[in-house]
Motif scaffolding. Structure first.
Motif, PDB file in Angstrom:
ATOM      1  N   ALA A 273     114.020   3.081  26.325  1.00  0.00           N
ATOM      2  CA  ALA A 273     113.628   1.985  25.434  1.00  0.00           C
ATOM      3  C   ALA A 273     113.216   0.779  26.260  1.00  0.00           C
ATOM      4  N   THR A 274     112.515   1.037  27.358  1.00  0.00           N
ATOM      5  CA  THR A 274     112.165  -0.024  28.299  1.00  0.00           C
ATOM      6  C   THR A 274     110.963  -0.845  27.852  1.00  0.00           C
ATOM      7  N   GLY A 275     110.362  -0.484  26.710  1.00  0.00           N
ATOM      8  CA  GLY A 275     109.363  -1.337  26.099  1.00  0.00           C
ATOM      9  C   GLY A 275     108.082  -1.482  26.899  1.00  0.00           C
ATOM     10  N   ALA A 276     107.418  -2.586  26.648  1.00  0.00           N
ATOM     11  CA  ALA A 276     106.161  -2.906  27.318  1.00  0.00           C
ATOM     12  C   ALA A 276     106.213  -4.344  27.779  1.00  0.00           C
ATOM     13  N   ARG A 277     105.435  -4.652  28.782  1.00  0.00           N
ATOM     14  CA  ARG A 277     105.397  -6.020  29.314  1.00  0.00           C
ATOM     15  C   ARG A 277     103.975  -6.559  29.261  1.00  0.00           C
ATOM     16  N   TYR A 278     103.869  -7.894  29.177  1.00  0.00           N
ATOM     17  CA  TYR A 278     102.543  -8.501  29.105  1.00  0.00           C
ATOM     18  C   TYR A 278     101.778  -8.279  30.406  1.00  0.00           C
ATOM     19  N   ARG A 279     100.495  -8.010  30.251  1.00  0.00           N
ATOM     20  CA  ARG A 279      99.643  -7.829  31.418  1.00  0.00           C
ATOM     21  C   ARG A 279      99.420  -9.168  32.125  1.00  0.00           C
ATOM     22  N   ARG A 280      99.129  -9.088  33.409  1.00  0.00           N
ATOM     23  CA  ARG A 280      98.793 -10.276  34.179  1.00  0.00           C
ATOM     24  C   ARG A 280      97.306 -10.556  34.042  1.00  0.00           C
TER      25      ARG A 280
ATOM     26  N   ARG B  74      99.678 -17.511  43.404  1.00  0.00           N
ATOM     27  CA  ARG B  74     100.051 -18.831  43.917  1.00  0.00           C
ATOM     28  C   ARG B  74     100.864 -19.626  42.897  1.00  0.00           C
ATOM     29  N   PHE B  75     100.528 -19.459  41.611  1.00  0.00           N
ATOM     30  CA  PHE B  75     101.164 -20.266  40.574  1.00  0.00           C
ATOM     31  C   PHE B  75     102.140 -19.482  39.705  1.00  0.00           C
ATOM     32  N   GLU B  76     102.231 -18.177  39.904  1.00  0.00           N
ATOM     33  CA  GLU B  76     103.005 -17.351  38.978  1.00  0.00           C
ATOM     34  C   GLU B  76     104.503 -17.657  39.051  1.00  0.00           C
ATOM     35  N   THR B  77     104.975 -18.134  40.168  1.00  0.00           N
ATOM     36  CA  THR B  77     106.402 -18.434  40.288  1.00  0.00           C
ATOM     37  C   THR B  77     106.746 -19.871  39.923  1.00  0.00           C
ATOM     38  N   THR B  78     105.737 -20.657  39.546  1.00  0.00           N
ATOM     39  CA  THR B  78     106.014 -22.066  39.238  1.00  0.00           C
ATOM     40  C   THR B  78     105.515 -22.484  37.861  1.00  0.00           C
ATOM     41  N   ASP B  79     104.249 -22.218  37.538  1.00  0.00           N
ATOM     42  CA  ASP B  79     103.654 -22.817  36.345  1.00  0.00           C
ATOM     43  C   ASP B  79     103.045 -21.810  35.376  1.00  0.00           C
ATOM     44  N   ILE B  80     103.234 -20.525  35.606  1.00  0.00           N
ATOM     45  CA  ILE B  80     102.728 -19.498  34.693  1.00  0.00           C
ATOM     46  C   ILE B  80     103.912 -18.803  34.056  1.00  0.00           C
ATOM     47  N   TYR B  81     103.869 -18.667  32.737  1.00  0.00           N
ATOM     48  CA  TYR B  81     105.008 -18.144  31.981  1.00  0.00           C
ATOM     49  C   TYR B  81     104.571 -16.977  31.102  1.00  0.00           C
ATOM     50  N   TYR B  82     105.516 -16.054  30.894  1.00  0.00           N
ATOM     51  CA  TYR B  82     105.284 -14.912  30.019  1.00  0.00           C
ATOM     52  C   TYR B  82     106.266 -14.931  28.844  1.00  0.00           C
ATOM     53  N   ALA B  83     106.854 -16.071  28.590  1.00  0.00           N
ATOM     54  CA  ALA B  83     107.768 -16.268  27.462  1.00  0.00           C
ATOM     55  C   ALA B  83     107.684 -17.725  27.048  1.00  0.00           C
TER      56      ALA B  83
ATOM     57  N   ARG C 173      83.891 -24.691  31.216  1.00  0.00           N
ATOM     58  CA  ARG C 173      84.449 -26.039  31.113  1.00  0.00           C
ATOM     59  C   ARG C 173      85.820 -26.039  31.774  1.00  0.00           C
ATOM     60  N   THR C 174      86.247 -27.213  32.210  1.00  0.00           N
ATOM     61  CA  THR C 174      87.541 -27.355  32.873  1.00  0.00           C
ATOM     62  C   THR C 174      88.522 -28.017  31.907  1.00  0.00           C
ATOM     63  N   LEU C 175      89.719 -27.435  31.808  1.00  0.00           N
ATOM     64  CA  LEU C 175      90.763 -27.949  30.923  1.00  0.00           C
ATOM     65  C   LEU C 175      91.960 -28.386  31.742  1.00  0.00           C
ATOM     66  N   ASP C 176      92.536 -29.528  31.410  1.00  0.00           N
ATOM     67  CA  ASP C 176      93.817 -29.900  32.002  1.00  0.00           C
ATOM     68  C   ASP C 176      94.850 -28.837  31.634  1.00  0.00           C
ATOM     69  N   ALA C 177      95.621 -28.391  32.612  1.00  0.00           N
ATOM     70  CA  ALA C 177      96.634 -27.356  32.333  1.00  0.00           C
ATOM     71  C   ALA C 177      97.724 -27.451  33.386  1.00  0.00           C
ATOM     72  N   GLU C 178      98.861 -28.005  32.980  1.00  0.00           N
ATOM     73  CA  GLU C 178     100.006 -28.080  33.887  1.00  0.00           C
ATOM     74  C   GLU C 178     100.949 -26.897  33.704  1.00  0.00           C
ATOM     75  N   ALA C 179     100.696 -26.086  32.667  1.00  0.00           N
ATOM     76  CA  ALA C 179     101.453 -24.858  32.444  1.00  0.00           C
ATOM     77  C   ALA C 179     100.549 -23.882  31.709  1.00  0.00           C
TER      78      ALA C 179
END
Length: 547
Positions: A334-341, A349-358, A453-459
Motif C-alpha cells: 500500500a505504498t501509494g504514489a508520489r508526485y512527479r518532479r 538546487r532549490f528542492e531542499t529549501t523552497d520546493i514543496y510537495y505538500a 513571463r517571469t513571476l515572483d516566487a519565493e516558494a
C-alpha cells in the motif's frame, strides 16, 4: 529558565461532571499537590491521566530560551494530549500553580475505560485532537534550529511536519532567537541543525530514526512468530487495512518510510470524503485512523523504509533499509504514489529549501506574506492553492491544461474562480527557476503562444501527477507498463498479486481509482481477502502450500 507572562490557551472551559469523576475514582487514586511541584516534565513517556480536583495546574511549553504558559487548569478539568493515547513523549511540562488535589488514573487503565465508555472516549479524543492541533499552531514541543539552506534542516522539518509533531523552526538567517539560543547552549552555527526536545535534550543533526526513538514513535521489533499481516505503506489504504485487520484479531504491523497518511496526509482539506460535509484535513484523517488502529492492537512503525520483498513457502519477508527484516504470513502493498518532479533545470538546487510537495499548516506558515506558485491541475493542486491564499501574499496556480475541468472537481473549480487572492494561469508550464541560494522567481511559458513571463516566487508547490512507489519491489511481483502493481490474476482474490499471500491496495494498484474513499475501500476489502487466504493455507493439504 524564565517564564513568559500571558497564556496561549489550547483548551476550552470544559469540566467533567461530578458523577463522571466519581466513576473515574474507581480506577485511580487521589493525591495532594504542592505549589511549584513538577508533576510531569516535557519529554517524559508513559505519563498518567490527571484530573484536577482542587487548586490549579499549568501546562508550560518552550519558546526559545523561555517557557510560556500554554494553559492553566482548575477543578474538574483534565490534562494530557494525544501522546497519552499513543505512548509518545509529552510535549509540555505540567507544574502545580496553586496547591490542591488531583486524581491520577494510569494511562493503560484509562485506555481500557475509554473503550467501554464511548461518550467519554469521544470527549477525550476530541479534546486531545484539538490540543495537538493548537500545540502545532503555537510551535510548542520540539525546537529545530538551523539554516534554511541546509538539506538536513529541511529533512527534520519535513519529518516533524508529516508526523504531526509539535515544533518550532528557528532559522539562523531570519530569527534572532536562533542565535541567542545557540549562544546559551554554546553550540556554534556550523554544528547545526540541532533539535531540542521538550525535555531539553539536545540532538545534533539526528537521523529520522534517532528523532523518532527520542519522541516515542514506534520502531520495528521482530516477534517470535510472523505477523498475520504486514502492511507496507500507511496511507488511507494501509491505515484502513490496519483498523479492520487488528479489530478482527489479526496481528498487524504497518510500516512507512516517513509518516502516516501518505499523499492524502499532505492535503490541507478533503471536501468530498463521505461523512465530512465541512471537509477534513488529510493529516487529521490519518491521525484519527492511527488512533483507531492502535486501539485495536495494530502496531505502526515509522520511519521504516522497505527496500525488498522475499517470498518463501508459507510466509513473506520484508527487508528494511537499516538491515532489519520483518516476516508476515501475508503482506499488503500500500505504498501509494508520489508526485512527479518537475523536468526543469536547477530543480535540485532549490528542492531542499523552497520546493514543496505538500501544503499543510506548517508549510503555509513558512510562506506567510511571501509570493507562492502552485503547479498542477488536479484536486491536490487546487486544494493547496485555495489553502495557501490564507497565508501567502500572492498565490498563482500554473496549469498545463487549457481547462481545469479536465482533471479537477467542479466544486473546487468554483471555489478557486471566486477567490480574489488567486491568479490562475491555464495552458502554462514552468520553464526556469531563478535565484542563488534561495528561489526568488520562476519563468513560465504559455504553451499556446510560446510567450514567456517571469513571476515572483519565493516558494514553489508541485502537484503534477503521480508515479507508483514500487521501485523497492524489483521483479518480486508483476507490474504494469507504468510500474503499478497488477492484481486479480487469481479469480478468487481480486487484490492478490502474482505472489500468493501478497496483496495490493490503493493508488499503488494498477487500475485503481485515485480517491481517498477508494483507497479506504481497497484496504478494507484486502483484509477480507487476507482472511480467505489464511483460511485456505491453514486447511490440510491446501494447494496454496505448494507455491
Amino acid at each position: 529558565m524564565p517564564e513568559q507572562q500571558g497564556s496561549d490557551r489550547w483548551d476550552t472551559d470544559l469540566r467533567l461532571s461530578e458523577p463522571l469523576i466519581r466513576r473515574l475514582e474507581q480506577y485511580g487514586r487521589r493525591r495532594p499537590t504542592t505549589a511549584g511541584e513538577v508533576l510531569y516534565r516535557g519529554g517524559e513517556r508513559g505519563y498518567d491521566f490527571l484530573v484536577v480536583l482542587s487548586g490549579t495546574i499549568a501546562a508550560l511549553g518552550r519558546d526559545g530560551t523561555a517557557q510560556r504558559v500554554i494553559d492553566v487548569y482548575g477543578p474538574r478539568q483534565f490534562l494530557g494530549d494525544l501522546s497519552l493515547l499513543t505512548g509518545q513523549a509529552l510535549y509540555v511540562s505540567v507544574v502545580v500553580r496553586e496547591p490542591g488535589e488531583v486524581l491520577i488514573v494510569p494511562a493503560a487503565t484509562l485506555r481500557r475505560y475509554l473503550a467501554c465508555d464511548q461518550a467519554f472516549g469521544d470527549l477525550v479524543l476530541a479534546t486531545y485532537l484539538t490540543r495537538r492541533a493548537v500545540l502545532i499552531g503555537l510551535g510548542a514541543g520540539l525546537q529545530i534550529v538551523g539554516s534554511a539552506y541546509s538539506p538536513d534542516a529541511r529533512r527534520l522539518r519535513d519529518f516533524a511536519t508529516r508526523n504531526q509533531i509539535p515544533h518550532t523552526w528557528l532559522d539562523l538567517e531570519r530569527d534572532d532567537r536562533a542565535e541567542a539560543l545557540l549562544r546559551q547552549l554554546d553550540i556554534p552555527p556550523d554544528q547545526t541543525p540541532i533539535v531540542i526536545g521538550a525535555g531539553d535534550q539536545i540532538f545534533r543533526n539526528p537521523s529520522n530514526s534517532e528523532l523518532a526513538r527520542a519522541i516515542g514513535l514506534e520502531v520495528v521489533t521482530t516477534p517470535d512468530r510472523p505477523y498475520d499481516l504486514v502492511v507496507a505503506g500507511a496511507g488511507p489504504a494501509g491505515l484502513a487495512a490496519a483498523v479492520y485487520a487488528a479489530s478482527e484479531g489479526l496481528s498487524t504491523l504497518v510500516l512507512d518510510t516517513v509518516a502516516i497518511g501518505g499523499q492524502a496526509g499532505t492535503t490541507s482539506r478533503i471536501e468530498n470524503y463521505l461523512g465530512f460535509p465541512s471537509g477534513i484535513s488529510g493529516a487529521t484523517l490519518a491521525e484519527r485512523a492511527e488512533l483507531q488502529a492502535v486501539k485495536f492492537g495494530a502496531r505502526l512503525s515509522r520511519p521504516a523504509e522497505v527496500v525488498g520483498l522475499d517470498h518463501r513457502p508459507g510466509h513473506n519477508v520484508l527487508k528494511l533499509a537499516d538491515g532489519a527484516a520483518v516476516t508476515g504470513r501475508t503482506v499488503l502493498i500500500a505504498t501509494g504514489a508520489r508526485y512527479r518532479r518537475l523536468a526543469v533545470p536547477r530543480l535540485d538546487r532549490f528542492e531542499t529549501t523552497d520546493i514543496y510537495y505538500a501544503a499543510t499548516l506548517v508549510e503555509a506558515q513558512l510562506c506567510r506574506d511571501r509570493s507562492v506558485v502552485v503547479v498542477g491541475g488536479g484536486n491536490s493542486a487546487g486544494q493547496a492553492a485555495q489553502f495557501l491564499t490564507r497565508f501567502a501574499r500572492v498565490v498563482r496556480l500554473v496549469v498545463r491544461a487549457d481547462d481545469l475541468a479536465e482533471s479537477m472537481s467542479r466544486y473546487l473549480i468554483d471555489q478557486l474562480e471566486r477567490n480574489p487572492g488567486l491568479e490562475i494561469l491555464p495552458h502554462t508550464e514552468v520553464a526556469e527557476l531563478i535565484g542563488e541560494c534561495n528561489l526568488t522567481a520562476i519563468t513560465v511559458r504559455d504553451n499556446r503562444s510560446g510567450d514567456s513571463r517571469t513571476l515572483d516566487a519565493e516558494a514553489l508547490f508541485v502537484f503534477v501527477g503521480a508515479e507508483p512507489a514500487t521501485e523497492w519491489l524489483g521483479d518480486a511481483v508483476a507490474l504494469d507498463d507504468h510500474g503499478f502493481v497488477l492484481t486479480g490474476a487469481n479469480a478468487r482474490s481480486p487484490l492478490e498479486t502474482s505472489l500468493p499471500g501478497v496483496f495490493a491496495a490503493g493508488d499503488v494498484r494498477s487500475g485503481s481509482i485515485k480517491r481517498v474513499a477508494a483507497a479506504v475501500g481497497d484496504g478494507a476489502m484486502a483484509v477480507r481477502l487476507v482472511h480467505d487466504y489464511l483460511d485456505r493455507v491453514d486447511e490440510p493439504n491446501s494447494a496454496d502450500h505448494l507455491h
